[in-house]
Motif scaffolding. Structure first.
Motif, PDB file in Angstrom:
ATOM      1  N   SER A   8      50.946  41.796  44.397  1.00 16.93           N
ATOM      2  CA  SER A   8      50.834  40.940  43.214  1.00 16.93           C
ATOM      3  C   SER A   8      49.389  40.455  43.069  1.00 16.93           C
ATOM      4  N   GLN A   9      49.064  40.007  41.865  1.00 18.32           N
ATOM      5  CA  GLN A   9      47.700  39.541  41.601  1.00 18.32           C
ATOM      6  C   GLN A   9      47.539  38.104  42.079  1.00 18.32           C
ATOM      7  N   LYS A  10      46.405  37.867  42.716  1.00 20.53           N
ATOM      8  CA  LYS A  10      46.157  36.513  43.225  1.00 20.53           C
ATOM      9  C   LYS A  10      44.696  36.155  43.055  1.00 20.53           C
TER      10      LYS A  10
ATOM     11  N   TYR B  33      39.954  37.272  45.285  1.00 21.84           N
ATOM     12  CA  TYR B  33      41.000  37.782  44.402  1.00 21.84           C
ATOM     13  C   TYR B  33      41.542  39.103  44.919  1.00 21.84           C
ATOM     14  N   THR B  34      42.777  39.383  44.553  1.00 19.88           N
ATOM     15  CA  THR B  34      43.417  40.644  44.930  1.00 19.88           C
ATOM     16  C   THR B  34      44.113  41.236  43.720  1.00 19.88           C
ATOM     17  N   ASN B  35      44.092  42.549  43.659  1.00 21.47           N
ATOM     18  CA  ASN B  35      44.789  43.297  42.607  1.00 21.47           C
ATOM     19  C   ASN B  35      44.313  42.958  41.195  1.00 21.47           C
ATOM     20  N   TYR B  36      43.045  42.623  41.090  1.00 21.22           N
ATOM     21  CA  TYR B  36      42.406  42.490  39.789  1.00 21.22           C
ATOM     22  C   TYR B  36      41.204  43.423  39.752  1.00 21.22           C
ATOM     23  N   SER B  37      40.865  43.847  38.562  1.00 26.52           N
ATOM     24  CA  SER B  37      39.594  44.540  38.344  1.00 26.52           C
ATOM     25  C   SER B  37      38.858  43.784  37.255  1.00 26.52           C
TER      26      SER B  37
ATOM     27  N   THR C 209      32.256  42.913  44.261  1.00 24.36           N
ATOM     28  CA  THR C 209      33.503  43.560  43.823  1.00 24.36           C
ATOM     29  C   THR C 209      34.116  44.403  44.934  1.00 24.36           C
TER      30      THR C 209
ATOM     31  N   LYS D  66      35.774  41.709  46.853  1.00 20.48           N
ATOM     32  CA  LYS D  66      36.631  40.972  45.900  1.00 20.48           C
ATOM     33  C   LYS D  66      36.453  39.465  46.108  1.00 20.48           C
TER      34      LYS D  66
ATOM     35  N   HIS E 118      39.818  39.685  32.749  1.00 16.85           N
ATOM     36  CA  HIS E 118      40.246  41.072  32.923  1.00 16.85           C
ATOM     37  C   HIS E 118      40.768  41.622  31.606  1.00 16.85           C
TER      38      HIS E 118
END
Lengths: 115, 116
Positions: free
Chosen positions: A1-3, A25-29, A68, A71, A94
């Protein structure tokens, strides 16, 4: 999941020192990352924006880095003053389905600068 | 310095009632937003608005919410039938918009909505 994670514990520092706040952050670009200041009962105030292809941005006593690969973004306030005491929010911009950008905010880290 | 203004500063309403929160964005800005912040929680995106239509909306922005730009200066958020969980601070924001690039957002002071 995004965090988006910011230290939930308040950061206490002495006046004149450098404050460093972290945003992971995780699972974001994210295409952009922004830092805001929020005082109690007030709206966020924009401080700095950094793009994904930028490593560092400065504005007066403020410096932001953006890695990046890790992250992570670091937000520095040099020569801190009691007036810098506030909650600092990081926000990731995003790309959304409609073609523009949606900002997602972290919960913020409270900074307390002691005289 | 130009600023975003919001009215009222505090709105108390009963569950099931309709409320309209008002905002005047910065005059040369073209992109408008609504956010909410439940007490002690993070700022959450609700909706963005550009060129007289919704640009993006979040899952929170369901059918009970609507936005409108009724004239050249105001930007409103309507909640049709308020629920207790709508109690929050609602922030309006505006930004310049140039070719898809994200610009910094300028936030208003907020409207505290209390649903009883």
């Amino acid at each position: 999941s995004q965090k988006i994670e910011q230290n939930s514990e308040a950061l206490n520092i002495q006046e004149g020192k450098t404050a460093t706040l972290t945003c992971n952050y995780t699972n974001y670009s994210p295409a952009y990352l922004q830092w805001y200041r929020q005082d109690p009962g007030r709206g966020p105030v924009f401080l700095l924006l950094i793009r994904e292809n930028e490593k560092e941005k400065r504005k007066e006593r403020l410096k932001v880095t953006f890695d990046t690969t890790l992250k992570q973004s670091l937000f520095h306030i040099t020569a801190s003053q009691p007036a810098d005491s506030a909650t600092y929010l990081c926000a990731l911009d995003h790309h959304a389905s409609g073609g523009s950008y949606i900002p997602t905010f972290g919960r913020g880290t409270s900074l307390i600068v002691h005289p | 310095e130009p600023e975003v203004t919001q009215t009222p500063s505090h709105q108390v309403t009963q569950m099931g009632q309709e409320v309209i929160l008002r905002c005047v964005p910065i005059s040369n800005h073209l992109y408008f937003y609504w956010y909410r912040q439940i007490l002690g929680q993070k700022v959450e995106f609700l909706v963005s608005f550009y060129n007289n239509e919704i640009s993006e909306k979040s899952e929170i922005f369901d059918d009970q919410f609507s936005v409108e730009r009724p004239d050249g200066s105001n930007f409103t958020l309507k909640i049709r039938s308020t629920k207790l969980e709508d109690s929050a601070m609602y922030f309006c924001a505006s930004s310049e918009f140039t070719g898809g690039i994200s610009y910094e957002q300028y936030f208003g002071p907020g409207t505290r909505l209390t649903v009883t």
